[in-house]
Scaffold this motif. Structure first.
Motif, PDB file in Angstrom:
ATOM      1  N   PRO A 166     -11.265   1.978   0.261  1.00 53.49           N
ATOM      2  CA  PRO A 166     -10.669   3.046   1.076  1.00 53.49           C
ATOM      3  C   PRO A 166      -9.386   2.603   1.462  1.00 53.49           C
ATOM      4  O   PRO A 166      -9.309   1.506   2.207  1.00 53.49           O
ATOM      5  CB  PRO A 166     -11.758   3.537   1.884  1.00 53.49           C
ATOM      6  CG  PRO A 166     -12.497   2.014   2.211  1.00 53.49           C
ATOM      7  CD  PRO A 166     -12.590   1.549   0.825  1.00 53.49           C
ATOM      8  N   VAL A 167      -8.273   3.412   1.564  1.00 51.53           N
ATOM      9  CA  VAL A 167      -7.102   3.101   1.946  1.00 51.53           C
ATOM     10  C   VAL A 167      -6.595   4.448   2.574  1.00 51.53           C
ATOM     11  O   VAL A 167      -6.439   5.542   2.086  1.00 51.53           O
ATOM     12  CB  VAL A 167      -5.956   2.970   0.652  1.00 51.53           C
ATOM     13  CG1 VAL A 167      -4.687   2.617   1.165  1.00 51.53           C
ATOM     14  CG2 VAL A 167      -6.568   1.434  -0.021  1.00 51.53           C
ATOM     15  N   GLU A 168      -6.055   4.208   3.566  1.00 47.90           N
ATOM     16  CA  GLU A 168      -5.034   5.308   4.588  1.00 47.90           C
ATOM     17  C   GLU A 168      -3.751   5.396   3.772  1.00 47.90           C
ATOM     18  O   GLU A 168      -3.052   4.638   3.676  1.00 47.90           O
ATOM     19  CB  GLU A 168      -5.337   5.057   5.848  1.00 47.90           C
ATOM     20  CG  GLU A 168      -4.899   6.302   6.804  1.00 47.90           C
ATOM     21  CD  GLU A 168      -5.229   5.950   8.270  1.00 47.90           C
ATOM     22  OE1 GLU A 168      -5.174   6.775   9.171  1.00 47.90           O
ATOM     23  OE2 GLU A 168      -5.298   4.831   8.617  1.00 47.90           O
ATOM     24  N   VAL A 169      -3.530   6.714   3.860  1.00 46.47           N
ATOM     25  CA  VAL A 169      -2.125   6.969   3.528  1.00 46.47           C
ATOM     26  C   VAL A 169      -1.298   7.597   4.484  1.00 46.47           C
ATOM     27  O   VAL A 169      -1.763   8.555   5.270  1.00 46.47           O
ATOM     28  CB  VAL A 169      -2.247   8.193   2.172  1.00 46.47           C
ATOM     29  CG1 VAL A 169      -0.866   8.812   1.719  1.00 46.47           C
ATOM     30  CG2 VAL A 169      -3.203   7.697   1.265  1.00 46.47           C
ATOM     31  N   PHE A 170       0.062   7.341   4.309  1.00 48.65           N
ATOM     32  CA  PHE A 170       0.988   7.722   5.566  1.00 48.65           C
ATOM     33  C   PHE A 170       1.916   8.332   4.596  1.00 48.65           C
ATOM     34  O   PHE A 170       2.493   7.769   3.624  1.00 48.65           O
ATOM     35  CB  PHE A 170       1.176   6.608   6.320  1.00 48.65           C
ATOM     36  CG  PHE A 170      -0.023   6.151   7.305  1.00 48.65           C
ATOM     37  CD1 PHE A 170      -0.221   6.474   8.341  1.00 48.65           C
ATOM     38  CD2 PHE A 170      -0.563   5.068   6.550  1.00 48.65           C
ATOM     39  CE1 PHE A 170      -1.108   6.119   9.260  1.00 48.65           C
ATOM     40  CE2 PHE A 170      -1.798   4.564   7.481  1.00 48.65           C
ATOM     41  CZ  PHE A 170      -1.959   5.082   8.544  1.00 48.65           C
ATOM     42  N   LYS A 210       8.676  11.641   3.646  1.00 46.98           N
ATOM     43  CA  LYS A 210       8.129  12.685   2.739  1.00 46.98           C
ATOM     44  C   LYS A 210       7.383  12.553   1.569  1.00 46.98           C
ATOM     45  O   LYS A 210       6.920  13.251   0.885  1.00 46.98           O
ATOM     46  CB  LYS A 210       9.051  13.769   2.455  1.00 46.98           C
ATOM     47  CG  LYS A 210       9.603  14.507   3.925  1.00 46.98           C
ATOM     48  CD  LYS A 210      10.332  15.813   3.586  1.00 46.98           C
ATOM     49  CE  LYS A 210      11.206  16.158   4.613  1.00 46.98           C
ATOM     50  NZ  LYS A 210      11.954  17.460   4.297  1.00 46.98           N
ATOM     51  N   LEU A 211       7.295  10.956   1.354  1.00 49.00           N
ATOM     52  CA  LEU A 211       6.469  10.477   0.341  1.00 49.00           C
ATOM     53  C   LEU A 211       5.125   9.855   0.741  1.00 49.00           C
ATOM     54  O   LEU A 211       4.978   9.257   1.819  1.00 49.00           O
ATOM     55  CB  LEU A 211       7.276   9.494  -0.472  1.00 49.00           C
ATOM     56  CG  LEU A 211       8.367  10.198  -1.355  1.00 49.00           C
ATOM     57  CD1 LEU A 211       9.017   8.616  -1.890  1.00 49.00           C
ATOM     58  CD2 LEU A 211       7.926  10.679  -2.562  1.00 49.00           C
ATOM     59  N   LYS A 212       3.764  10.142   0.342  1.00 45.56           N
ATOM     60  CA  LYS A 212       2.728   9.607   0.583  1.00 45.56           C
ATOM     61  C   LYS A 212       2.652   8.402  -0.055  1.00 45.56           C
ATOM     62  O   LYS A 212       2.707   7.941  -1.011  1.00 45.56           O
ATOM     63  CB  LYS A 212       1.634  10.339   0.121  1.00 45.56           C
ATOM     64  CG  LYS A 212       1.579  11.756   0.592  1.00 45.56           C
ATOM     65  CD  LYS A 212       0.406  12.540  -0.073  1.00 45.56           C
ATOM     66  CE  LYS A 212       0.428  14.173   0.327  1.00 45.56           C
ATOM     67  NZ  LYS A 212      -0.388  15.078  -0.390  1.00 45.56           N
ATOM     68  N   ILE A 213       2.507   7.159   1.037  1.00 46.18           N
ATOM     69  CA  ILE A 213       2.287   5.978   0.730  1.00 46.18           C
ATOM     70  C   ILE A 213       0.981   5.104   1.195  1.00 46.18           C
ATOM     71  O   ILE A 213       0.832   5.408   2.405  1.00 46.18           O
ATOM     72  CB  ILE A 213       3.507   4.961   1.413  1.00 46.18           C
ATOM     73  CG1 ILE A 213       4.860   5.392   0.945  1.00 46.18           C
ATOM     74  CG2 ILE A 213       3.567   3.503   0.950  1.00 46.18           C
ATOM     75  CD1 ILE A 213       4.996   5.785  -0.415  1.00 46.18           C
ATOM     76  N   PRO A 214       0.381   4.526   0.319  1.00 44.84           N
ATOM     77  CA  PRO A 214      -0.980   3.808   0.795  1.00 44.84           C
ATOM     78  C   PRO A 214      -0.758   2.742   1.586  1.00 44.84           C
ATOM     79  O   PRO A 214       0.099   1.798   1.164  1.00 44.84           O
ATOM     80  CB  PRO A 214      -1.822   3.628  -0.360  1.00 44.84           C
ATOM     81  CG  PRO A 214      -0.700   3.312  -1.361  1.00 44.84           C
ATOM     82  CD  PRO A 214       0.471   4.286  -1.022  1.00 44.84           C
ATOM     83  N   ALA A 215      -1.480   2.465   2.862  1.00 41.93           N
ATOM     84  CA  ALA A 215      -1.535   1.322   3.486  1.00 41.93           C
ATOM     85  C   ALA A 215      -2.421   0.201   3.089  1.00 41.93           C
ATOM     86  O   ALA A 215      -3.435   0.148   3.553  1.00 41.93           O
ATOM     87  CB  ALA A 215      -1.643   1.833   4.946  1.00 41.93           C
ATOM     88  N   ASP A 216      -2.138  -0.362   1.834  1.00 43.07           N
ATOM     89  CA  ASP A 216      -3.239  -1.041   0.909  1.00 43.07           C
ATOM     90  C   ASP A 216      -2.772  -2.432   1.373  1.00 43.07           C
ATOM     91  O   ASP A 216      -1.927  -3.162   0.760  1.00 43.07           O
ATOM     92  CB  ASP A 216      -3.039  -0.838  -0.534  1.00 43.07           C
ATOM     93  CG  ASP A 216      -3.985  -1.287  -1.334  1.00 43.07           C
ATOM     94  OD1 ASP A 216      -4.657  -2.109  -0.890  1.00 43.07           O
ATOM     95  OD2 ASP A 216      -4.161  -0.646  -2.380  1.00 43.07           O
ATOM     96  N   PRO A 217      -3.968  -2.988   2.220  1.00 42.03           N
ATOM     97  CA  PRO A 217      -3.656  -4.662   2.583  1.00 42.03           C
ATOM     98  C   PRO A 217      -3.975  -5.583   1.184  1.00 42.03           C
ATOM     99  O   PRO A 217      -3.408  -6.580   1.394  1.00 42.03           O
ATOM    100  CB  PRO A 217      -5.033  -4.611   3.363  1.00 42.03           C
ATOM    101  CG  PRO A 217      -5.837  -3.813   2.957  1.00 42.03           C
ATOM    102  CD  PRO A 217      -5.125  -2.417   2.550  1.00 42.03           C
TER     103      PRO A 217
END
Length: 637
Positions: A426-430, A434-441
């Motif tokens: 699961p990854v949170e998106v920010f 105006k582009l959706k970027i995943p906060a992927d560790p």
């Protein structure tokens, strides 16, 4: 300082084992160490299915003594440890718990007074769901302790690695250290609790679950000066940790020598068994969905413990040749499986599973693992000893280390080493620009994740670079990473042709996913290529990859973000396109400082007809314009 020999110290050469220790002949014998007694102290309650693996693993890496305190066991855990004591391979102790005291602190008080623990030369306190993994040298405790002593140290502070379920639901008899290989990212600071292996003398030290405490009567002596501890990478710990703290910080974390693998949850079924039987600290609500979300981290694969698997397996198999241990081990397994069968069809089990599955969907950026009480600097200062206060008068530069390099600076966007995207996590998106970027560790450094969460990912470049492009221009970025800047330009400058080159498979895969999520389709106007920038060393022309890109696309703006770029590659590639040179070249922060520095780059580009503007609009990058595109009054050279 030379410590006086305490009464306990005199016992180190004497027998301090129980009357039953080693009374049964067995092929396996206790380890011997050139460092004396190297002792593990632990606590167990109903760990029957896992006892032998834990014992075998820690015998395999070289502990000479394993001292385990048990309380209220109903599955034969205590009987197994008593049998191991008879075989001469472990030491069992009853944890007699006074009223009002929790089991873990009670066991530590008993251990503090235990003759064998007191006679130990090195001690490490850790739990039954923790397995010490040694990366150093040959994987042995002896080798790691020798290295620490060669460095003048008498302790090693070992940081947790949190291991999750790996998506495993069903109960299994497979070894824990082989079954669970998915873990939290090493740079996830909420998982940085520590355990401390240290040179022990009970007259000077009080045992603790994370680290020992210097006894008050020695604080104002020169004893603290004799305490030299290293982190898990063999580097000096900061001075404050002699006095307080229970977790690593970004300046002290390290895993190059050792890590403490923490298998707190295992499978859903294993977790269910534990939840319905209680825990060593009697925390009634500990094994809930929030705890699962914290501990079920599966972002990266870490198989470090497998280096110990062969020796551990040999010891485990030998232990099972003892008929008493064999019977007790399989009885414990059958008992656990029978209990699981009892409640597996119940509503409580169904509710637990549903809750855990929902908890597994919590992204790592949503996990809150703060201490029970907010940090109170004033209270900490009040509790500091006079010795520590005196040390704190030194300049910070003398007391503090630099941050661990893998934590990452703003220019270090991506994690070092291989990136594994095979595990679905699961990854949170920010939203950024105006582009959706995943906060992927798995992909980004912690510093970068913070920028993504704040909407500041590559913010300056995303604001400035699109303004350099006019309709009909061609933008080429080599080392485009996750393709963020190309995506911004494709969105904001639809008349520009955009080519993003990224040959790291995981980064290119992430770029393709981000483009897709944001409704950007590849085609003539937007292309992602994995063409190698650098050809093999034995190729006739090592820079032919960049040459080919420049020749094929005749770009107006070239952005270089590949950290492997060298001045020679840049020069040779530009010489290949004398008639169609890029009008602008941007050297990004990722490219500068490794193979390429600002001075060398400026020298090379100047010879190729480029100059820098008097005022550079890019914060962390260098912008060069071809002289044919720069008015005379704006040129600097």
């Amino acid at each position: 300082m030379t410590k006086p020999e305490s009464g306990i110290s005199k016992l180190k050469s004497q027998a301090v084992v129980s009357d039953i220790f080693g009374t049964v002949d067995f092929p396996l014998k206790p380890n011997r160490s050139p460092h004396g007694r190297v002792t593990a102290v632990s606590m167990m309650k109903d760990e029957g299915p896992f006892v032998l693996e834990w014992i075998a693993h820690h015998l395999a890496i070289g502990f000479t003594d394993l001292v385990v305190f048990t309380n209220d066991c109903s599955d034969g855990t205590d009987d197994m440890l008593i049998r191991l004591e008879e075989l001469g391979l472990a030491h069992h102790r009853r944890n007699v718990i006074p009223d009002g005291i929790r089991p873990q602190p009670s066991a530590l008080k008993h251990a503090q007074l235990d003759p064998l623990v007191g006679a130990s030369d090195w001690v490490l306190v850790f739990d039954a769901d923790e397995f010490l993994c040694i990366r150093h040298g040959d994987g042995s405790l002896d080798g790691m302790i020798s290295a620490a002593q060669d460095a003048g140290a008498n302790g090693i502070v070992i940081t947790w690695r949190i291991y999750g379920s790996g998506g495993v639901h069903d109960w299994s008899r497979a070894p824990v250290t082989e079954q669970y290989v998915h873990a939290a990212p090493p740079m996830w600071n909420k998982g940085w609790g520590v355990k401390t292996l240290f040179k022990f003398d009970p007259d000077y030290w009080k045992l603790g679950i994370h680290r020992p405490k210097i006894k008050n009567k020695h604080l104002k002596t020169d004893f603290p000066d004799s305490v030299v501890w290293l982190n898990g990478s063999g580097l000096p710990m900061e001075d404050y940790f002699k006095f307080r703290g229970w977790r690593s910080i970004v300046r002290t974390v390290g895993y190059d020598w050792a890590q403490m693998n923490h298998y707190a949850v295992k499978s859903i079924d294993s977790y269910a068994i534990r939840k319905f039987r209680g825990n060593v600290n009697l925390k009634k609500d500990k094994y809930n969905a929030d705890y699962w979300a914290l501990q079920d981290r599966n972002e990266v694969v870490d198989e470090s413990a497998l280096r110990h698997a062969g020796r551990r397996r040999d010891i485990f198999d030998t232990l099972l040749t003892d008929p008493v241990l064999h019977k007790l081990h399989f009885a414990a397994l059958e008992r656990a499986e029978a209990r699981l069968a009892e409640f597996k069809g119940t509503e409580a089990y169904a509710d637990l599973v549903a809750g855990l599955k929902e908890a597994s969907k919590v992204p790592i950026t949503k996990i809150d693992a703060k201490p029970p009480k907010p940090r109170d600097p004033a209270r900490i200062a009040a509790l500091m000893s006079e010795v520590e206060k005196k040390r704190n008068t030194k300049p910070k530069s003398e007391r503090r280390h630099s941050a661990h390099p893998d934590w990452g600076k703003a220019s270090d966007l991506y994690v070092r080493g291989p990136i594994d995207l095979d595990t679905d996590t699961p990854v949170e998106v920010f939203e950024n620009r105006k582009l959706k970027i995943p906060a992927d560790p798995r992909v980004f450094t912690p510093a970068t994740i913070q920028l993504i969460m704040e909407g500041k990912f590559e913010r300056n470049a995303a604001r400035r670079i699109p303004k350099l492009l006019n309709p009909g221009a061609t933008y080429l970025e080599v080392g485009a990473g996750i393709g963020f800047l190309p995506a911004v330009i494709a969105r904001e400058q639809p008349g520009v042709t955009v080519i993003a080159q990224e040959e790291v498979p995981a980064l290119a895969q992430t770029a393709a996913r981000i483009w897709d999520v944001n409704g950007l389709s590849q085609g003539p106007a937007l292309t992602l290529t994995t063409t190698p920038l650098i050809q093999p060393d034995d190729a006739p022309d090592a820079a032919s990859g960049l040459k080919a890109l420049l020749e094929d696309h005749k770009c107006s703006v070239l952005v270089v973000n590949d950290p492997r770029m060298t001045p020679a590659m840049l020069e040779a590639s530009l010489k290949a396109v004398p008639d169609t040179p890029p009008k602008a070249i941007i050297l990004g922060a990722r490219a500068l400082g490794d193979q390429l520095n600002a001075d060398d780059a400026t020298l090379v580009l100047t010879t190729q007809g480029y100059g820098v503007l008097k005022e550079n609009p890019l914060a962390a990058a260098l912008l060069f314009l071809h002289r044919s595109a720069v008015p005379e009054q704006d040129r600097t050279r």
